[in-house]
Design an enzyme around this catalytic site. Sequence first.
Site, PDB file in Angstrom:
ATOM      1  N   TRP B 106     -11.912  -3.666  -7.340  1.00 13.55           N
ATOM      2  CA  TRP B 106     -11.427  -3.846  -8.711  1.00 13.55           C
ATOM      3  C   TRP B 106     -12.483  -3.507  -9.746  1.00 13.55           C
ATOM      4  O   TRP B 106     -12.181  -2.929 -10.792  1.00 13.55           O
ATOM      5  CB  TRP B 106     -10.872  -5.268  -8.901  1.00 13.55           C
ATOM      6  CG  TRP B 106      -9.690  -5.463  -8.019  1.00 13.55           C
ATOM      7  CD1 TRP B 106      -9.621  -6.234  -6.888  1.00 13.55           C
ATOM      8  CD2 TRP B 106      -8.428  -4.798  -8.117  1.00 13.55           C
ATOM      9  NE1 TRP B 106      -8.390  -6.098  -6.298  1.00 13.55           N
ATOM     10  CE2 TRP B 106      -7.638  -5.228  -7.030  1.00 13.55           C
ATOM     11  CE3 TRP B 106      -7.876  -3.891  -9.023  1.00 13.55           C
ATOM     12  CZ2 TRP B 106      -6.335  -4.781  -6.823  1.00 13.55           C
ATOM     13  CZ3 TRP B 106      -6.573  -3.444  -8.816  1.00 13.55           C
ATOM     14  CH2 TRP B 106      -5.814  -3.885  -7.726  1.00 13.55           C
ATOM     15  N   ASP B 175     -13.954  -9.735 -15.586  1.00 19.12           N
ATOM     16  CA  ASP B 175     -12.599  -9.859 -15.057  1.00 19.12           C
ATOM     17  C   ASP B 175     -12.612 -11.078 -14.139  1.00 19.12           C
ATOM     18  O   ASP B 175     -13.240 -11.056 -13.081  1.00 19.12           O
ATOM     19  CB  ASP B 175     -12.238  -8.588 -14.277  1.00 19.12           C
ATOM     20  CG  ASP B 175     -10.871  -8.677 -13.613  1.00 19.12           C
ATOM     21  OD1 ASP B 175     -10.219  -9.733 -13.675  1.00 19.12           O
ATOM     22  OD2 ASP B 175     -10.470  -7.660 -12.996  1.00 19.12           O
ATOM     23  N   LYS B 199      -2.735 -15.618  -9.958  1.00 22.72           N
ATOM     24  CA  LYS B 199      -3.557 -16.152  -8.878  1.00 22.72           C
ATOM     25  C   LYS B 199      -3.856 -17.639  -9.125  1.00 22.72           C
ATOM     26  O   LYS B 199      -3.375 -18.495  -8.397  1.00 22.72           O
ATOM     27  CB  LYS B 199      -4.828 -15.331  -8.730  1.00 22.72           C
ATOM     28  CG  LYS B 199      -4.509 -13.869  -8.319  1.00 22.72           C
ATOM     29  CD  LYS B 199      -5.693 -12.933  -8.491  1.00 22.72           C
ATOM     30  CE  LYS B 199      -5.295 -11.481  -8.388  1.00 22.72           C
ATOM     31  NZ  LYS B 199      -5.054 -11.009  -7.021  1.00 22.72           N
TER      32      LYS B 199
END
Lengths: 359, 359
Positions: B106, B175, B199
């Site tokens: 990511w 992030d 999440k």
Amino acid sequence: MMKTDTRKINFGAGPAMLPPEVLLQASQAVLDYNQSGMSILEIPHRGQLCRDMIDECTALVKELCGIGDDFHVIWQQGGGRQQFCMIPLNFLRPDATAGFLISGHWSKEAMEYAHFYGNVNEVASSEPMKFNCLPAIPVDFSQELAYLHYTTNNTIFGTQWHDIPQSGAVPLIADMSSDILSSERDYSRFSLFYAVAQKNLGAAGNCLVAIRKDFLDRQVSAKLPPSFDFKAQVAERSVLNTANAFAIYVTLLMLKWIKAKGISSINADNKLKSSILYRSIDDSPSFVPYVANKAHRSNMNVCFFPVNPDVEARFNILCKQNNITGIAGHRSAGGYRVSLYNAISIQNVQLLSEIIASI
Amino acid sequence: MMKTDTRKINFGAGPAMLPPEVLLQASQAVLDYNQSGMSILEIPHRGQLCRDMIDECTALVKELCGIGDDFHVIWQQGGGRQQFCMIPLNFLRPDATAGFLISGHWSKEAMEYAHFYGNVNEVASSEPMKFNCLPAIPVDFSQELAYLHYTTNNTIFGTQWHDIPQSGAVPLIADMSSDILSSERDYSRFSLFYAVAQKNLGAAGNCLVAIRKDFLDRQVSAKLPPSFDFKAQVAERSVLNTANAFAIYVTLLMLKWIKAKGISSINADNKLKSSILYRSIDDSPSFVPYVANKAHRSNMNVCFFPVNPDVEARFNILCKQNNITGIAGHRSAGGYRVSLYNAISIQNVQLLSEIIASI
């Protein structure tokens, strides 16, 4: 759990009222999606359950729109404004020009967004008439436009294009957010059409985008990050990023509801609902319709003004007593706006028109 | 409606399992939101009900993160990838350079997206070690960077930055999609942090973005359409376009659930869950952990491999018999990945570790 006698009659312009049976199924899926042992909020977006659900939703919207394998259909987040950006990013070179039919706030905003990326041409506009009618399209507009964009239904002022404009050789793009699948329409005539879900197709957070395959081939070559690249989004089949599975599921439920009623029956009901309401306004000494030209009137959003503050005060009280909400005009327009999307019942419209007639 | 004995134990990496009480309240709100007579899917996004709900969500996340009025908080659609675009669009001039700590898929993708808009500098990377550890940050990295971006937790390979990297004078952006509010952390050290909700914070379709006000003042001057302009999004208080009210509401429910448990208790539970699982893997002759360096191991995602296909087959059968799902490794990594987000119970982790120990 939902007492029908306390449920609001919501004529809001979107998010709009949904059928009780859709809400019940959506509510159940939050607890357990199709006996999977998982909530719809928990299913993996790349797993078979979610894939099948998205595929079913895509197949159903294609069936109801009467479009085939010559179209890609994807489901996006970010509302209509995301598409105001996506479309020029993908289809407008900086030195090219896109055309716009300006029939209200949203078509104008779409043009303003496109202007960040290329040239824009206001092909026709009814802004001088304060959007109380549709603009007349000049017969000789440029055929060199990258595309012609219009908004099929003007939610704020209450006009609607009942016929599809002739765009000649120019690819036609339409924002159908407020009237998709509300009437019979030849969807195959569009190079691209899109619609946010929270009016006729479900809940906020989901936007249908249908792109003709041969139009996608004309994507401009500028390098785009995958999030903004329709080809990447199409290749990933709506799960480039984690899909909003819940909102897509609510759309699927709405599509099934629409299919069960049938588009021609929905069309007839929508015409009936708007005619009941327009008649009560036209016949009333207390209210004036915003759109005088009956051929331009929207079947989705009916806009009108009270003739004086006393009428306004009495109408507001009666609406409140009857549990009616969502009828205030858009902050930019004032007056009243009654939205008659697919899930609004004839009975509720009759109640409102009786109130109007009583004042 | 939800039989607990058929409910899956879902260790998926996101969308993740939610607490039953959150699902129950979310399900009820789909029928009727706070006795408003409207579904949460129907409430107007600019009305007081929705405003209050968003304001409450914003206030609560600020309280739990320990940040004050020096931060803007907004709620966005489009997932993490939308932010991969938004951040360079707003904070990276074409001739400037952004730095990246590459600790997994990511963080690398965030860098690739930024490269569409400006220069990028891979300040440190653990890719040569196949992301089985965190990269070491050079002490002398350029202080001329527009910002330094990193991903606090690496979901795919199972590493986590337990300490906040020192970025000197360079604004730090993180992030936090897979570990926000899972432990005690000094959120005030960031110029910007963001986290998708599916999440630790709720359901897909909602992304938290917190921006320090003095950092937003350093927005680059390139003209951006409002959808991509953080200043416009901040000015419109998350309703520039129709907010995904349902997903924001699920986040509000999760934030209340987190507050009721308390961050220090959640942190302790997350450490306990991961230690139970790592111990069973470390002690097992049948599995090997992917991340050997214990200081770099994630408390959120535990990645491991079976030593042979026979072990794999037996493990898969036992998991299925015990109603366990979502443990397959990411398609790019293989093996197993067990995600232990806030809503995963200690009991469920104990069950899994007993299965591992039995093989």
